[in-house]
Write a protein that holds these residues in place. Structure first.
Motif, PDB file in Angstrom:
ATOM      1  N   GLN A  67      -5.744  -0.891   6.106  1.00 43.27           N
ATOM      2  CA  GLN A  67      -6.867  -1.701   6.603  1.00 43.27           C
ATOM      3  C   GLN A  67      -7.837  -2.049   5.448  1.00 43.27           C
ATOM      4  O   GLN A  67      -8.271  -3.192   5.313  1.00 43.27           O
ATOM      5  CB  GLN A  67      -7.592  -0.894   7.678  1.00 43.27           C
ATOM      6  CG  GLN A  67      -8.518  -1.722   8.538  1.00 43.27           C
ATOM      7  CD  GLN A  67      -9.392  -0.817   9.413  1.00 43.27           C
ATOM      8  OE1 GLN A  67      -9.046   0.323   9.699  1.00 43.27           O
ATOM      9  NE2 GLN A  67     -10.530  -1.342   9.824  1.00 43.27           N
ATOM     10  N   ALA A  68      -8.112  -1.041   4.604  1.00 45.59           N
ATOM     11  CA  ALA A  68      -9.034  -1.272   3.477  1.00 45.59           C
ATOM     12  C   ALA A  68      -8.453  -2.308   2.516  1.00 45.59           C
ATOM     13  O   ALA A  68      -9.171  -3.173   2.002  1.00 45.59           O
ATOM     14  CB  ALA A  68      -9.306   0.038   2.752  1.00 45.59           C
ATOM     15  N   SER A  69      -7.134  -2.222   2.296  1.00 48.70           N
ATOM     16  CA  SER A  69      -6.501  -3.183   1.377  1.00 48.70           C
ATOM     17  C   SER A  69      -6.541  -4.588   1.960  1.00 48.70           C
ATOM     18  O   SER A  69      -6.750  -5.569   1.238  1.00 48.70           O
ATOM     19  CB  SER A  69      -5.051  -2.790   1.110  1.00 48.70           C
ATOM     20  OG  SER A  69      -5.035  -1.511   0.553  1.00 48.70           O
ATOM     21  N   VAL A  73       0.855  -1.188   0.000  1.00 47.27           N
ATOM     22  CA  VAL A  73       0.000   0.000   0.000  1.00 47.27           C
ATOM     23  C   VAL A  73       0.897   1.246   0.000  1.00 47.27           C
ATOM     24  O   VAL A  73       1.798   1.357   0.835  1.00 47.27           O
ATOM     25  CB  VAL A  73      -0.920   0.032   1.253  1.00 47.27           C
ATOM     26  CG1 VAL A  73      -1.844   1.249   1.208  1.00 47.27           C
ATOM     27  CG2 VAL A  73      -1.726  -1.244   1.370  1.00 47.27           C
ATOM     28  N   MET A 119      -6.022   3.088   4.827  1.00 44.90           N
ATOM     29  CA  MET A 119      -5.934   2.463   3.503  1.00 44.90           C
ATOM     30  C   MET A 119      -5.331   1.059   3.585  1.00 44.90           C
ATOM     31  O   MET A 119      -5.692   0.172   2.820  1.00 44.90           O
ATOM     32  CB  MET A 119      -5.101   3.335   2.564  1.00 44.90           C
ATOM     33  CG  MET A 119      -5.800   4.592   2.124  1.00 44.90           C
ATOM     34  SD  MET A 119      -7.439   4.251   1.421  1.00 44.90           S
ATOM     35  CE  MET A 119      -6.971   3.368  -0.052  1.00 44.90           C
ATOM     36  N   GLU A 143      -8.787  -5.715   4.040  1.00 38.10           N
ATOM     37  CA  GLU A 143     -10.198  -6.163   3.923  1.00 38.10           C
ATOM     38  C   GLU A 143     -10.469  -6.670   2.506  1.00 38.10           C
ATOM     39  O   GLU A 143     -11.108  -7.698   2.309  1.00 38.10           O
ATOM     40  CB  GLU A 143     -11.156  -5.002   4.214  1.00 38.10           C
ATOM     41  CG  GLU A 143     -11.225  -4.587   5.654  1.00 38.10           C
ATOM     42  CD  GLU A 143     -12.342  -5.279   6.433  1.00 38.10           C
ATOM     43  OE1 GLU A 143     -13.029  -6.128   5.845  1.00 38.10           O
ATOM     44  OE2 GLU A 143     -12.492  -4.974   7.620  1.00 38.10           O
ATOM     45  N   SER A 144      -9.977  -5.914   1.528  1.00 44.80           N
ATOM     46  CA  SER A 144     -10.206  -6.308   0.131  1.00 44.80           C
ATOM     47  C   SER A 144      -9.526  -7.645  -0.161  1.00 44.80           C
ATOM     48  O   SER A 144     -10.075  -8.504  -0.857  1.00 44.80           O
ATOM     49  CB  SER A 144      -9.645  -5.272  -0.836  1.00 44.80           C
ATOM     50  OG  SER A 144     -10.071  -4.016  -0.493  1.00 44.80           O
ATOM     51  N   ARG A 145      -8.319  -7.788   0.374  1.00 44.41           N
ATOM     52  CA  ARG A 145      -7.588  -9.038   0.162  1.00 44.41           C
ATOM     53  C   ARG A 145      -8.384 -10.214   0.751  1.00 44.41           C
ATOM     54  O   ARG A 145      -8.500 -11.268   0.150  1.00 44.41           O
ATOM     55  CB  ARG A 145      -6.198  -8.928   0.805  1.00 44.41           C
ATOM     56  CG  ARG A 145      -5.401 -10.198   0.890  1.00 44.41           C
ATOM     57  CD  ARG A 145      -5.033 -10.763  -0.471  1.00 44.41           C
ATOM     58  NE  ARG A 145      -4.207  -9.911  -1.291  1.00 44.41           N
ATOM     59  CZ  ARG A 145      -2.876  -9.834  -1.226  1.00 44.41           C
ATOM     60  NH1 ARG A 145      -2.229 -10.582  -0.373  1.00 44.41           N
ATOM     61  NH2 ARG A 145      -2.207  -9.044  -2.029  1.00 44.41           N
TER      62      ARG A 145
END
Lengths: 551, 131
Positions: free
Chosen positions: B110-112, B30, B108, B114-116
């Motif tokens: 954390q968001a990545s 990230v 971000m 979550e997406s993973r």
């Protein structure tokens, strides 16, 4: 503007996607009226926006947003204006709240003076049952308690919360009423002026015989009915006694319960008012015709209803409930019904399936037009669509074989059932496909989130790779508020991917193993069910709070 | 698998995408940058009285990609290996404004993640029942 779904443009054509968007506005307006956020006689853009604002405030205060966190995604288009409409998750939420299939339980005790989203749901439920003739948006009050007490006198719930949740589960409520000792003594009476029906269903011996069969003990009402109605010539009958029976609250309640049952099962589309007029009467007739067609050949309508003269009618409610509950117990589960529907579609050859799809599209056009024209015609929800799916799917489950021939030949008795089924099904398909699209767009490269700050001409960009590596770019000097808004948006996006990619995985797993050719109707029914099932799975995992529970 | 050309066209692409992504699942990266990104001219669509209504995303991004002279400064970089080894880089001498950026970078990450996780759930669903 509706866009193609990456990789699925041929199976899910654009014209189908556009068609699914029809009728959504009414699906938003009706429950807003039901819960008292919007007045039926004042539906205007400004009022809708303020109703939605209040709804958002109240569901946030109640903590209901938490349950939908993984299903929060609003779409990629930053230009969508949601001030006048509900997002996918909000639409699902408001339909859950107004659902009478027992899928939303309130676990918070309310007291006098309380006003929140739960008191609205309680009032809505009582209002549907004819036990709260006041505005739904009023605070919890003495009138609420009176309505609840009245209901409890007919069902004997274990506690207040059980009673409230029973009112939101018509199938359970009907059973509780059926097993109440008062019910065993009941013959229901109503007024309905219809010369043709009066002649066909004139009081006959069969009616009395069936009444005699089902009433467990020969009550005063039965004796009176036999002596002063059945054994008398029409002119000499005791109509004053019938008037007294009609004025009885339990009599009205049972008529309302009958109407509500017809409504949630998809046979009835009119107003809920405890009055038996042509639409309600026709819906009961349709119910019988369809059940007889589906194998219940022993059912005879004239054993259930009888015209007594002067527009007065008697209804053998005990026998009706007995049969209705037996039919319900034989029905497949909602999941099985979806599966049966999918299988039946797969069994059709291409020509038949195309014809079916065309007829179902026509039914969709018809019902949406009807709702648009009649929803608010009487300022009192003259036409109400039931927004739950469970009851109607269960109803059609056992009738799937017949259903397709009814759809093709436009059998009159099945008109309402078909329109209701299509409305329910297409609504689920539309919302399911939106989440499926979200997942597919991620996989096919649309993974960028942009938050603009128009006033200062700056922006924030987040760009995700398919393997979820990400690059985050911010304009120099962009405000902390916009950054916060942007990161929150990215976090919601990521959380919603959990939902949509799981849905894509389930759909793809099924599709890759499919032995039959994939068609629009089969795929869309599958997406509708997997979507519904996934929403349920999320609810079960996270909604066991002290205030509410999704079942 | 179903012998269905109509579907296979879409499914073929789908499988290629998944296969490509799976190859690169061993690490997560990230990066957060700031730069001279301004929405103006034809990128900003306004009403008659000059009120901004929307902007042309594609045009802005084309501009970013084509204009090699936009300078981006790295604010934060995070590398997480499959065995959870993590490398974090954060810009030196943080001002109060920069601290907001670093917090945003953390969100971000954390968001990545979550997406993973969501992507792994997709793979899990796809292979369900295969073993």
């Amino acid at each position: 503007m509706v866009e193609e779904i990456p990789g699925f443009a041929k199976v899910i054509p654009l014209e189908k996607l556009s068609k699914l968007e029809q009728g959504r506005e009414e699906e938003v307006i009706q429950p807003l009226i039901e819960l008292g956020y919007l007045q039926a006689n004042a539906v205007a853009d400004l009022n809708i926006a303020s109703a939605i604002k209040q709804f958002r405030l109240e569901y946030t205060l109640a903590g209901l947003q938490r349950s939908f966190l993984n299903y929060y995604y609003e779409g990629h288009d930053d230009e969508i204006d949601l001030s006048n409409s509900l997002s996918g998750f909000e639409l699902k939420l408001i339909h859950q709240l107004t659902n009478l299939d027992g899928e939303f339980n309130i676990r918070l005790q309310n007291g006098i003076g309380d006003l929140n989203i739960f008191t609205r749901v309680i009032h809505y439920r009582l209002n549907i049952l004819g036990l709260f003739p006041f505005p739904v948006e009023e605070p919890f009050s003495y009138h609420t308690q009176k309505g609840l007490e009245k209901l409890n006198s007919w069902v004997n719930a274990s506690n207040v919360l059980d009673l409230i949740n029973m009112a939101g589960d018509i199938s359970r409520l009907s059973k509780a009423v059926y097993f109440n000792p008062n019910f065993e003594e009941k013959i229901v009476f109503f007024e309905y002026q219809h010369k043709g029906h009066a002649e066909i269903f004139e009081l006959k011996q069969d009616f009395l015989k069936k009444l005699d069969d089902v009433l467990p003990r020969k009550t005063e009402a039965f004796k009176k009915f036999k002596k002063d109605i059945y054994n008398k010539r029409e002119k000499k009958r005791d109509y004053a006694w019938i008037d007294l029976q009609i004025a009885d609250e339990f009599n009205s309640f049972l008529l309302r319960l009958l109407q509500v049952n017809q409504w949630i099962k998809g046979y009835y589309l009119g107003a809920l008012d405890s009055e038996i007029r042509e639409l309600t009467f026709a819906s009961i007739l349709d119910f019988f015709k369809i059940e007889v067609e589906s194998g219940k050949v022993h059912l005879r309508f004239w054993e259930f209803v009888a015209h007594l003269g002067k527009g007065y009618w008697a209804f053998n409610i005990l026998y009706f409930f007995q049969e209705m509950l037996e039919i319900e117990s034989e029905e497949p589960t909602e999941e099985q019904s979806f599966y049966l529907l999918e299988n039946e579609l797969a069994r059709q050859d291409d020509k038949n399936r195309a014809e079916l799809e065309q007829k179902m599209d026509m039914a969709w056009d018809e019902i949406n037009l009807e709702v648009k024209n009649r929803l608010l015609i009487s300022n009192n929800l003259g036409l109400r669509i039931y927004m739950g799916a469970k009851s109607i799917m269960k109803t059609i489950g056992k009738k799937i074989h017949k259903l397709f021939s009814w759809i093709k030949s436009k059998v009159e008795a099945a008109f309402n059932l078909i329109k209701n089924l299509v409305k329910t099904l297409y609504k689920e398909i539309r919302e399911g496909i939106k989440m499926f699209r979200h997942g597919m767009e991620f996989l096919f490269g649309r993974r960028r989130i942009i938050t603009p700050d128009y006033n200062n001409k700056k922006l924030a960009i987040a760009d995700f790779d398919i393997d979820c590596d990400s690059v985050f770019i911010l304009s120099n000097g962009i405000s902390a508020q916009v950054i916060g808004e942007h990161t929150e948006k990215c976090l919601y996006y990521a959380k919603s991917l959990n939902f949509s990619l799981k849905l894509v995985g389930k759909v793809m797993n099924w599709a890759l193993n499919l032995s039959n050719p994939l068609s629009w109707s089969i795929l869309s029914v599958k997406i509708a069910w997997l979507f519904k099932d996934l929403v349920k799975e999320i609810f079960n995992k996270i909604s066991h709070t002290k205030k509410y529970q999704f079942v | 698998m179903a012998d269905n050309d109509k579907v296979n066209t879409g499914f073929g692409k789908f499988k290629d995408k998944i296969a490509a992504a799976i190859e690169d699942l061993s690490s997560l990266q990230v990066s957060t940058y700031t730069g001279d990104l301004v929405i103006e001219g034809k990128d900003l669509i306004t009403t008659g009285d000059g009120k901004p209504v929307k902007f042309n995303t594609k045009s802005i991004l084309d501009h970013v990609q084509k204009q090699g002279n936009i300078k981006f400064k790295l604010v934060g970089y995070t590398y997480i290996d499959v065995d959870s080894d993590t490398v974090n880089f954060v810009k030196e001498d943080l001002t109060e404004d920069d601290k907001v950026l670093v917090e945003a970078h953390k969100t971000m990450v954390q968001a990545s993640q979550e997406s993973r996780m969501a992507f792994l759930n997709l793979v899990k669903e796809l292979i369900k029942g295969k073993f």
